[in-house]
Design a protein around this motif. Structure first.
Motif, PDB file in Angstrom:
ATOM      1  N   SER A 179       4.809   9.010   5.725  1.00  0.00           N
ATOM      2  CA  SER A 179       4.845  10.220   6.550  1.00  0.00           C
ATOM      3  C   SER A 179       3.613  11.105   6.415  1.00  0.00           C
ATOM      4  O   SER A 179       3.411  11.999   7.235  1.00  0.00           O
ATOM      5  CB  SER A 179       6.067  11.061   6.180  1.00  0.00           C
ATOM      6  OG  SER A 179       7.233  10.290   6.249  1.00  0.00           O
ATOM      7  N   GLY A 229       7.314  15.352  -0.974  1.00  0.00           N
ATOM      8  CA  GLY A 229       6.369  15.644   0.104  1.00  0.00           C
ATOM      9  C   GLY A 229       6.553  14.669   1.245  1.00  0.00           C
ATOM     10  O   GLY A 229       7.549  13.940   1.256  1.00  0.00           O
ATOM     11  N   PRO A 230       5.651  14.609   2.183  1.00  0.00           N
ATOM     12  CA  PRO A 230       4.478  15.474   2.263  1.00  0.00           C
ATOM     13  C   PRO A 230       4.894  16.872   2.711  1.00  0.00           C
ATOM     14  O   PRO A 230       5.789  17.004   3.551  1.00  0.00           O
ATOM     15  CB  PRO A 230       3.624  14.790   3.336  1.00  0.00           C
ATOM     16  CG  PRO A 230       4.611  14.096   4.220  1.00  0.00           C
ATOM     17  CD  PRO A 230       5.736  13.690   3.319  1.00  0.00           C
ATOM     18  N   ALA A 249      16.272  18.210  -0.754  1.00  0.00           N
ATOM     19  CA  ALA A 249      14.829  18.499  -0.771  1.00  0.00           C
ATOM     20  C   ALA A 249      14.319  18.775  -2.182  1.00  0.00           C
ATOM     21  O   ALA A 249      13.198  18.403  -2.525  1.00  0.00           O
ATOM     22  CB  ALA A 249      14.519  19.693   0.128  1.00  0.00           C
ATOM     23  N   ILE A 308      12.569  15.783   1.830  1.00  0.00           N
ATOM     24  CA  ILE A 308      12.590  16.977   2.665  1.00  0.00           C
ATOM     25  C   ILE A 308      12.747  16.521   4.107  1.00  0.00           C
ATOM     26  O   ILE A 308      11.806  15.967   4.692  1.00  0.00           O
ATOM     27  CB  ILE A 308      11.292  17.790   2.493  1.00  0.00           C
ATOM     28  CG1 ILE A 308      11.121  18.199   1.032  1.00  0.00           C
ATOM     29  CG2 ILE A 308      11.298  19.048   3.360  1.00  0.00           C
ATOM     30  CD1 ILE A 308      10.027  17.482   0.317  1.00  0.00           C
ATOM     31  N   ARG A 337      10.070  16.626   6.932  1.00  0.00           N
ATOM     32  CA  ARG A 337       8.741  16.289   6.404  1.00  0.00           C
ATOM     33  C   ARG A 337       8.694  14.843   5.882  1.00  0.00           C
ATOM     34  O   ARG A 337       7.921  14.038   6.355  1.00  0.00           O
ATOM     35  CB  ARG A 337       8.353  17.237   5.269  1.00  0.00           C
ATOM     36  CG  ARG A 337       8.038  18.646   5.738  1.00  0.00           C
ATOM     37  CD  ARG A 337       6.594  18.747   6.224  1.00  0.00           C
ATOM     38  NE  ARG A 337       6.252  20.099   6.622  1.00  0.00           N
ATOM     39  CZ  ARG A 337       5.966  20.467   7.881  1.00  0.00           C
ATOM     40  NH1 ARG A 337       5.973  19.572   8.859  1.00  0.00           N
ATOM     41  NH2 ARG A 337       5.648  21.710   8.171  1.00  0.00           N
ATOM     42  N   THR A 338       9.520  14.550   4.870  1.00  0.00           N
ATOM     43  CA  THR A 338       9.506  13.204   4.286  1.00  0.00           C
ATOM     44  C   THR A 338      10.087  12.213   5.288  1.00  0.00           C
ATOM     45  O   THR A 338       9.585  11.109   5.468  1.00  0.00           O
ATOM     46  CB  THR A 338      10.345  13.168   2.990  1.00  0.00           C
ATOM     47  OG1 THR A 338      10.086  14.353   2.244  1.00  0.00           O
ATOM     48  CG2 THR A 338      10.017  11.968   2.147  1.00  0.00           C
ATOM     49  N   VAL A 339      11.183  12.637   5.914  1.00  0.00           N
ATOM     50  CA  VAL A 339      11.801  11.852   6.989  1.00  0.00           C
ATOM     51  C   VAL A 339      12.199  12.864   8.061  1.00  0.00           C
ATOM     52  O   VAL A 339      12.104  14.068   7.838  1.00  0.00           O
ATOM     53  CB  VAL A 339      13.072  11.104   6.503  1.00  0.00           C
ATOM     54  CG1 VAL A 339      12.741  10.048   5.466  1.00  0.00           C
ATOM     55  CG2 VAL A 339      14.093  12.078   5.940  1.00  0.00           C
TER      56      VAL A 339
END
Lengths: 294, 458
Positions: free
Chosen positions: A27, A87-88, B169, B211, B214-216
Motif C-alpha cells: 500500500s 502504516g503506511p 489500527a 489501519i 491506509r494499510t488496507v
C-alpha cells in the motif's frame, strides 16, 4: 511481530533496516511513513519509508539513533523482530495524484538533508519510473555522513552533493548550492521538495521564496498513534492547526510555522535525555544508588 | 419480600492511597455482599430499570438468580442482552440509566445494579463457559476496530458460524477500553484482556497494526481479500480543541494524547519507554468522563490537578461516581469557569490558563442551561500543563477512503438502526455512527449489526 530481514550501517548512528511487512509494502506510496515499536515496552516511533517492494513484501527504513527508542530500533539484528510496524501513514505526496501530462512538464528539485535523504529516495524513484526528470541535492555535515548517494544517482537526472566541511562536492550548505544552481547554472525549477532537519527545511523555504519557487516540506513532528487520535503532532499551517499525521506529513512550505514546529519537537526533550542518560549509565554497569533506574 | 436494608456499601481503595497508584479504585462486591444487595430488589412487575437499560438487560431476573446465589444463572440471563457485563458494570452511567429508574431510588437508594452486574460479569470471566459456536458457514466478515462495538459484533457473528477477522489500527486490541479508560477504573489484564480472550476462544482472529483506510481499504478487504461483509466500529477518536490563543504551546495536549500515553503506552510505569509530562500543576478543561480520567491520572502522576468546566456541577456529564471519586482524591473543581487563552513563557511553555467566570442562562438545545460570560471576571490559573477534554469525533480516514459511504455533517457514518450504511455489505455502529457515546450503546449497536449482517448474508 515483524521480522527483520537485513540491517546495515550507512553512516555513524544511521542504520538501514529491511523488514517483512507485506501489507505495508503493497500500500505504500511516496511521502508516507510508518510507526515502529521496537519491543513490548517500546515507544511508537514515526519513521520515514526509504523503500518498499510490493512483490517481496519488504519495507526499508532508515533510522538515526538519537534517543533511547531509536537506539533500541537500530540495535535489532537480522532474524530478530520488532513488536510492531504500522502504516503506511500520512497522505502520499501530492504529485502522486497529478496527471502524467502535468507531471512530465514539471521540473522538480529535491533538497535532502542528512537522514532526510532516505524518504526523498522513494519519491525520486517514483518520479523517475513515471518519466519525470528530477534534480537532487543531498547535504550532510561531512562526507562520511552522506547516505543513499549511489541509490539516488541511479534515479536522479542530476545529483548534487553539498557538505558543510567541503569533504565532498560543494563546500557549504544546501541552501547556498540551490541558490548557485539557479543563479549561476541557469537552472529553473517548478517545484522544490525539502526533507531534512526542521532548521534546514526552514532555510530552504526562505531560499525558495527568493526565487518564487513553490516549495513542499515533510514535517517530522512528535506523534503517538499516527492516525489522528492524539494531536501531539499539531502544527500551524497558514494560521490553522493541522495534524502532521493525517493532514501531512507534507505541507506547502510557505504556510508552515517552523519556529513553533521546532519548539514542539522539544516537548519531551528533558524526559528523553534522562532516559538516554540512564540507559547509558546502565550499559556501563552503573547501578543507581538512589533508585533512579527503577 | 424485599429486604429493607440500606444499600450495601462497596469496598474501595482508600482515597489517599489510591491517588498515588493506578490500581482499581472500586474493589467490588463479594458473593455475600452481592447476595445481600440483591435481596433489596423489589422485583417490580413493571421493571423501570430494564426499560432504562440501553440494551434491555433483564435486570430483575438476573437479580432474582443472585438472591439465591445462582451466579451462573445470573450470568446466562445477562449474556442474552450484553456481551461485556464486567466492563459495563464498571463504566455505564447507571445513575442516568438502570439505577436512575429504580423505584427504591425515589425515597432512598436504588439497588446497586451496576455493582451487581460487575460481580456477575467478573464471575463469568473467572468461570468461563464454552459458548456454542455454530458450524462454519464459510462466509467471511471483517470487523474494523476492536473496541466495544467491534468486539460485540465479532463475537455474535462468530457464534453464528462466520469466519471473523478484527482489524485494529493500534498495537493492542481493545480500542477505547485500552487507550482511553484508565487502569484504575477498568483493569486491563484482569478485565479487558479476559473479555478479549473470550472473543478469541470463539475463533475470532485479530490483526493489529492494520489501519483501515491506509494499510488496507474497505474495498480491498471485500474485493481482494474475499470478505463478504464489513462492520465498521472505528469509534470516535479525533480530539477537539478550543481554538483559543496559545493552544499549541508546549504543555497543551488533548486528553486523548495524555490518556493514550498513560494507558496504551503505560507511560506511568517507568519500565516503559514512552514519556509523559505533568509538571507541578495540571488543569483539565471539560466535565465528562474523559476529563475525570485525565485529571485523576495527572494526580496519580504527582501533579496538583484541577478541573475547569464552564457549566455548574449539576451539568457535569461525567458519571456521578467518577466525580465523587475525583473529589475524594483531592481534585480541585472550578465550575462556571471558561478558558479564554493559554499563557506561555518566552520559551513557549505553558505558564497558566486565562479564564472568565460564567453564569447560567436559559436552557440551550441540549436542554442544559447555557453558560454566559460574566463581564470583567478575567482571572488566571497558574499551571504547567493544560489538557483539553472537550469531546471527540469520528476519524474521517475510513469514510474518506471508501467510495459512496455516506457521512453526516459531524463526520459520522450514516447508518440505519440495524447498522446498514449507504454501501451494500458495509455496516457500522458505535461512536463512529453516533459520535462519542457510551460503551453499552456501542456494544448494543455491534450486536444489532451482527444480526443484520447475518440476515444480509443468508
Amino acid at each position: 511481530m515483524v521480522e527483520i530481514l537485513s540491517r546495515e550501517m550507512l553512516a555513524e548512528n544511521i542504520w538501514q533496516t529491511v523488514v517483512y511487512a507485506p501489507r505495508i509494502a503493497k500500500s505504500a506510496k511516496p511521502g508516507q511513513f510508518i510507526i515502529v515499536r521496537a519491543d513490548e515496552r517500546g515507544e511508537r516511533i514515526p519513521l520515514t519509508i526509504a523503500d518498499y517492494d510490493a512483490e517481496k513484501g519488504t519495507v526499508t527504513m532508515v533510522t538515526q539513533a538519537l534517543g533511547l527508542s531509536t537506539r533500541k530500533i537500530v540495535s535489532k539484528g537480522v532474524g530478530e523482530h520488532f513488536a510492531d510496524v504500522a502504516g503506511p501513514l500520512g497522505r502520499p505526496s501530492d504529485f502522486v495524484h497529478e496527471t502524467m501530462e502535468e507531471l512530465q512538464r514539471k521540473r522538480f528539485v529535491f533538497v535532502a538533508g542528512g537522514v532526510g535523504t532516505a524518504p526523498v529516495y522513494p519519491q525520486v524513484k517514483w518520479l523517475k519510473e513515471h518519466g519525470v526528470e528530477v534534480d537532487v541535492i543531498i547535504g550532510a555535515k561531512t562526507k562520511d555522513m552522506l547516505i543513499y548517494t549511489e541509490q539516488m544517482r541511479a534515479v536522479a537526472s542530476n545529483l548534487y552533493i553539498a557538505t558543510d566541511d567541503g569533504s565532498e562536492g560543494f563546500h557549504g550548505l544546501v541552501t547556498a548550492l540551490l541558490e548557485k544552481l539557479i543563479t549561476e547554472q541557469g537552472k529553473s525549477y517548478d517545484c522544490c521538495v525539502a526533507i531534512g532537519p526542521m532548521i534546514m527545511m526552514k532555510f530552504v523555504t526562505l531560499t525558495a521564496k527568493k526565487f518564487n519557487l513553490p516549495c513542499i516540506v515533510s514535517l517530522n513532528a512528535l506523534m503517538v498513534d499516527g492516525t489522528g487520535m492524539c494531536g501531539a503532532c499539531r502544527v500551524t499551517i497558514a494560521g490553522k492547526t493541522k495534524f502532521t499525521c493525517v493532514d501531512g506529513p507534507e505541507f506547502n512550505a510557505y504556510d508552515v510555522d517552523f519556529d513553533e514546529a521546532m519548539r514542539r519537537q522539544g516537548m519531551y526533550r528533558t524526559q528523553e535525555q534522562r532516559a538516554l542518560a540512564i540507559a547509558r549509565e546502565r550499559e556501563q554497569g552503573h547501578k543507581c544508588n538512589i533508585g533512579l533506574d527503577k | 419480600m424485599a429486604n429493607k436494608i440500606p444499600r450495601v456499601p462497596v469496598r474501595e481503595q482508600n482515597p489517599a492511597v489510591r491517588a498515588t497508584n493506578f490500581e482499581e479504585v472500586c474493589l467490588g462486591y463479594n458473593l455475600e455482599e452481592a447476595t445481600l444487595e440483591a435481596s433489596r430488589c423489589l422485583n417490580c412487575k413493571n421493571p423501570r430499570c430494564m426499560a432504562a437499560c440501553p440494551v434491555g438487560i433483564k435486570i430483575p431476573q438476573f437479580i432474582e438468580a443472585l438472591k439465591v446465589g445462582d451466579v451462573a444463572a445470573a450470568a446466562d440471563i445477562i449474556a442474552q442482552d450484553s456481551s461485556l457485563p464486567s466492563i459495563c458494570g464498571r463504566v455505564c452511567p447507571q445513575e442516568s440509566q438502570c439505577e436512575g429508574s429504580c423505584i427504591l431510588g425515589i425515597k432512598g437508594e436504588s439497588v446497586a445494579i451496576g455493582k451487581l452486574e460487575r460481580y456477575v460479569g467478573d464471575w463469568r470471566l473467572s468461570n468461563p463457559k464454552e459458548a456454542e459456536v455454530a458450524a462454519s458457514n464459510g462466509k467471511k466478515v471483517a470487523v474494523v476496530g476492536s473496541g466495544p462495538a467491534g468486539l460485540a459484533c465479532a463475537s455474535d457473528l462468530a457464534k453464528m458460524g462466520y469466519s471473523v477477522t478484527v482489524f485494529e489500527a493500534l498495537h493492542e486490541v481493545g480500542g477505547v477500553l485500552v487507550y482511553g479508560i484508565p487502569e484504575f477504573r477498568l483493569p486491563k489484564k484482569g478485565v479487558v484482556a479476559k473479555e478479549i480472550e473470550s472473543v478469541r476462544r470463539l475463533g475470532v482472529k485479530f490483526e493489529t497494526d492494520v489501519i483501515v483506510g491506509r494499510t488496507v481499504t474497505i474495498d480491498s478487504l471485500m474485493d481482494e481479500e474475499g470478505f463478504d461483509a464489513v462492520f465498521v466500529g472505528s469509534g470516535a477518536g479525533l480530539p477537539r480543541f478550543m481554538g483559543i490563543e496559545g493552544e499549541n504551546l508546549n504543555g497543551v495536549l488533548s486528553a486523548n494524547e495524555f490518556l493514550t500515553r498513560a494507558n496504551l503506552m503505560r507511560a506511568y510505569d517507568e519500565q516503559y519507554d514512552t514519556p509523559i509530562y505533568v509538571g507541578q500543576r495540571v488543569v483539565v478543561v471539560g466535565g465528562g468522563n474523559v476529563a475525570m480520567d485525565a485529571v485523576r491520572t495527572a494526580k496519580r502522576l504527582g501533579a496538583e490537578a484541577t478541573i475547569v468546566y464552564r457549566r455548574s456541577e449539576a451539568e457535569l456529564p461525567a458519571r456521578v461516581e467518577e466525580v465523587h471519586h475525583a473529589k475524594e482524591e483531592g481534585i480541585e473543581f472550578r465550575m462556571l469557569t471558561n478558558p479564554t487563552r493559554v499563557l506561555g513563557n518566552e520559551q513557549g511553555w505553558v505558564t497558566g490558563l486565562n479564564c472568565v467566570e460564567m453564569e447560567l442562562g436559559e436552557p440551550d438545545a441540549s436542554g442544559r442551561r447555557s453558560p454566559i460570560e460574566k463581564a470583567g471576571s478575567d482571572f488566571t490559573v497558574a499551571c504547567d500543563v493544560v489538557i483539553m477534554a472537550l469531546g471527540t469525533s469520528p476519524n474521517p480516514l475510513i469514510a474518506s477512503t471508501t467510495d459512496n459511504l455516506e457521512t453526516n455533517r459531524r463526520g459520522c457514518i450514516v447508518a440505519d438502526e440495524n447498522g446498514a450504511t449507504s454501501r451494500p455489505g458495509v455496516f457500522a455502529g458505535g461512536d463512529t455512527v453516533t459520535g462519542a457515546a457510551t460503551v453499552i450503546l456501542a456494544m448494543g449497536a455491534g450486536r444489532k449489526a451482527a444480526k443484520a449482517i447475518d440476515e444480509y448474508l443468508r
